[in-house]
Design a protein around this motif. Structure first.
Motif, PDB file in Angstrom:
ATOM      1  N   GLU A  12       0.827  -1.210   0.000  1.00 61.09           N
ATOM      2  CA  GLU A  12       0.000   0.000   0.000  1.00 61.09           C
ATOM      3  C   GLU A  12       0.862   1.261   0.000  1.00 61.09           C
ATOM      4  N   ILE A  13       1.965   1.222   0.766  1.00 64.29           N
ATOM      5  CA  ILE A  13       2.868   2.378   0.814  1.00 64.29           C
ATOM      6  C   ILE A  13       3.522   2.590  -0.546  1.00 64.29           C
ATOM      7  N   GLU A  14       3.976   1.503  -1.185  1.00 62.11           N
ATOM      8  CA  GLU A  14       4.607   1.628  -2.503  1.00 62.11           C
ATOM      9  C   GLU A  14       3.611   2.124  -3.551  1.00 62.11           C
ATOM     10  N   ALA A  15       2.367   1.658  -3.477  1.00 61.66           N
ATOM     11  CA  ALA A  15       1.333   2.130  -4.406  1.00 61.66           C
ATOM     12  C   ALA A  15       1.070   3.619  -4.190  1.00 61.66           C
ATOM     13  N   MET A  16       1.042   4.039  -2.943  1.00 63.97           N
ATOM     14  CA  MET A  16       0.842   5.454  -2.631  1.00 63.97           C
ATOM     15  C   MET A  16       1.979   6.287  -3.223  1.00 63.97           C
ATOM     16  N   ALA A  17       3.209   5.836  -3.034  1.00 70.35           N
ATOM     17  CA  ALA A  17       4.375   6.573  -3.540  1.00 70.35           C
ATOM     18  C   ALA A  17       4.295   6.741  -5.056  1.00 70.35           C
ATOM     19  N   ARG A  18       3.812   5.725  -5.749  1.00 77.98           N
ATOM     20  CA  ARG A  18       3.705   5.805  -7.222  1.00 77.98           C
ATOM     21  C   ARG A  18       2.650   6.821  -7.653  1.00 77.98           C
ATOM     22  N   ARG A  19       1.638   7.048  -6.816  1.00 73.47           N
ATOM     23  CA  ARG A  19       0.557   7.987  -7.164  1.00 73.47           C
ATOM     24  C   ARG A  19       0.955   9.445  -6.947  1.00 73.47           C
ATOM     25  N   ILE A  20       1.985   9.680  -6.180  1.00 74.53           N
ATOM     26  CA  ILE A  20       2.377  11.049  -5.835  1.00 74.53           C
ATOM     27  C   ILE A  20       3.276  11.607  -6.938  1.00 74.53           C
ATOM     28  N   ASP A  21       2.964  12.819  -7.399  1.00 72.67           N
ATOM     29  CA  ASP A  21       3.712  13.409  -8.508  1.00 72.67           C
ATOM     30  C   ASP A  21       4.484  14.664  -8.096  1.00 72.67           C
ATOM     31  N   ARG A  22       4.721  14.819  -6.802  1.00 71.67           N
ATOM     32  CA  ARG A  22       5.370  16.030  -6.295  1.00 71.67           C
ATOM     33  C   ARG A  22       6.109  15.722  -5.004  1.00 71.67           C
ATOM     34  N   PRO A  23       6.956  16.640  -4.545  1.00 67.21           N
ATOM     35  CA  PRO A  23       7.655  16.380  -3.286  1.00 67.21           C
ATOM     36  C   PRO A  23       6.704  16.403  -2.092  1.00 67.21           C
ATOM     37  N   VAL A  24       7.094  15.708  -1.051  1.00 69.16           N
ATOM     38  CA  VAL A  24       6.441  15.823   0.250  1.00 69.16           C
ATOM     39  C   VAL A  24       7.353  16.702   1.085  1.00 69.16           C
ATOM     40  N   VAL A  25       6.811  17.811   1.595  1.00 68.33           N
ATOM     41  CA  VAL A  25       7.607  18.777   2.350  1.00 68.33           C
ATOM     42  C   VAL A  25       7.111  18.821   3.784  1.00 68.33           C
ATOM     43  N   LEU A  26       8.022  18.544   4.714  1.00 62.97           N
ATOM     44  CA  LEU A  26       7.694  18.554   6.134  1.00 62.97           C
ATOM     45  C   LEU A  26       8.009  19.929   6.711  1.00 62.97           C
ATOM     46  N   VAL A  27       7.008  20.523   7.366  1.00 66.24           N
ATOM     47  CA  VAL A  27       7.153  21.844   7.976  1.00 66.24           C
ATOM     48  C   VAL A  27       6.811  21.735   9.454  1.00 66.24           C
ATOM     49  N   GLY A  28       7.263  22.704  10.222  1.00 64.38           N
ATOM     50  CA  GLY A  28       6.969  22.717  11.652  1.00 64.38           C
ATOM     51  C   GLY A  28       8.159  23.236  12.435  1.00 64.38           C
ATOM     52  N   MET A  29       7.984  23.301  13.730  1.00 58.57           N
ATOM     53  CA  MET A  29       8.985  23.857  14.626  1.00 58.57           C
ATOM     54  C   MET A  29      10.278  23.053  14.642  1.00 58.57           C
ATOM     55  N   MET A  30      11.371  23.721  14.999  1.00 56.73           N
ATOM     56  CA  MET A  30      12.638  23.020  15.219  1.00 56.73           C
ATOM     57  C   MET A  30      12.428  21.992  16.326  1.00 56.73           C
ATOM     58  N   GLY A  31      13.010  20.814  16.140  1.00 60.08           N
ATOM     59  CA  GLY A  31      12.915  19.775  17.160  1.00 60.08           C
ATOM     60  C   GLY A  31      11.696  18.888  17.057  1.00 60.08           C
ATOM     61  N   VAL A  32      10.827  19.141  16.091  1.00 58.46           N
ATOM     62  CA  VAL A  32       9.597  18.343  15.994  1.00 58.46           C
ATOM     63  C   VAL A  32       9.856  16.977  15.351  1.00 58.46           C
ATOM     64  N   GLY A  33      10.996  16.824  14.686  1.00 60.03           N
ATOM     65  CA  GLY A  33      11.341  15.532  14.093  1.00 60.03           C
ATOM     66  C   GLY A  33      11.239  15.481  12.588  1.00 60.03           C
ATOM     67  N   LYS A  34      11.313  16.640  11.921  1.00 57.54           N
ATOM     68  CA  LYS A  34      11.157  16.665  10.463  1.00 57.54           C
ATOM     69  C   LYS A  34      12.225  15.834   9.765  1.00 57.54           C
ATOM     70  N   SER A  35      13.471  15.942  10.197  1.00 54.42           N
ATOM     71  CA  SER A  35      14.551  15.182   9.542  1.00 54.42           C
ATOM     72  C   SER A  35      14.434  13.694   9.833  1.00 54.42           C
ATOM     73  N   SER A  36      14.196  13.329  11.075  1.00 56.33           N
ATOM     74  CA  SER A  36      14.080  11.900  11.429  1.00 56.33           C
ATOM     75  C   SER A  36      12.903  11.250  10.718  1.00 56.33           C
ATOM     76  N   VAL A  37      11.750  11.897  10.762  1.00 55.33           N
ATOM     77  CA  VAL A  37      10.556  11.373  10.100  1.00 55.33           C
ATOM     78  C   VAL A  37      10.765  11.384   8.589  1.00 55.33           C
ATOM     79  N   GLY A  38      11.345  12.465   8.070  1.00 54.74           N
ATOM     80  CA  GLY A  38      11.563  12.585   6.629  1.00 54.74           C
ATOM     81  C   GLY A  38      12.445  11.487   6.066  1.00 54.74           C
ATOM     82  N   LYS A  39      13.529  11.154   6.760  1.00 45.52           N
ATOM     83  CA  LYS A  39      14.426  10.088   6.300  1.00 45.52           C
ATOM     84  C   LYS A  39      13.690   8.756   6.242  1.00 45.52           C
TER      85      LYS A  39
END
Length: 196
Positions: A12-39
């Protein structure tokens, strides 16, 4: 949309990734985990991960604290805006379009021009957290110029209040607690699934 826990299969995750045609951009406060979650999200999607702060440091050939100390916050924000615009518009490897996961700095989405570009050309995910979690996480690193002066709790609370209205424009809102990032990633996946 606010998102609750859910579990998706690898297929399901791989199928979702194929449907997306743009970047996913994580926003929010410093320390919220954007880099860890993003990786981890990028790994699940088999996409590249880019930390905008790393790209800014590479372009400036200076650390973010050095940029702030030498040129000030306005200079940094202008460079940040240009780097994020390049990352969103840049074609990926092997004709993959702009499909990548991008973690932004805490103040990036507050810039109206940057926010408009992200909302128009990417999937914006606001990772949110309570102040205690932010304090605990930001205390692990000393490379956050906005926390070098004054009381970190006061600064984080003020910044979070000032930025909330901008962050709230992201179509996906996920609360990242003090627990494992796996829960946060499950919420992000559900939010993207609903957005699609």
């Amino acid at each position: 949309m606010d998102v609750e826990d859910s579990q998706l299969s690898t297929g399901e995750i791989e199928a979702m990734a194929r449907r997306i045609d743009r970047p996913v951009v994580l926003v929010g406060m410093m320390g919220v985990g954007k880099s860890s979650v993003g990786k981890r999200l990028a790994t699940l999607f088999h996409w590249p991960f880019v930390d905008a702060d790393d790209e800014i440091e590479r372009a400036a050939q200076m650390s973010i604290p050095e940029i702030f100390a030498t040129h000030g916050e306005a200079y940094f924000r202008d460079g940040e805006r240009r780097v994020i615009a390049r990352l969103i518009q840049q074609e990926g490897p092997n004709g993959s379009g702009a499909r990548r996961v991008i973690a932004t700095g805490g103040g990036a989405f507050v810039n109206p021009e940057t926010r408009s570009l992200i909302l128009e050309r990417a999937i914006a995910v606001w990772l949110d957290s309570d102040i205690d979690t932010l304090i605990e996480r930001t205390a692990r690193k000393d490379n956050r110029p906005l926390l070098q002066q004054g009381d970190p709790r006061e600064t984080l609370t003020r910044l979070r209040d000032e930025r909330r209205e901008a962050y709230a424009q992201a179509p996906i809102h996920v609360v990242s607690g003090s627990g494992p990032h796996g829960r946060t990633i499950a919420k992000v996946l559900q939010g993207i699934g609903q957005w699609l």
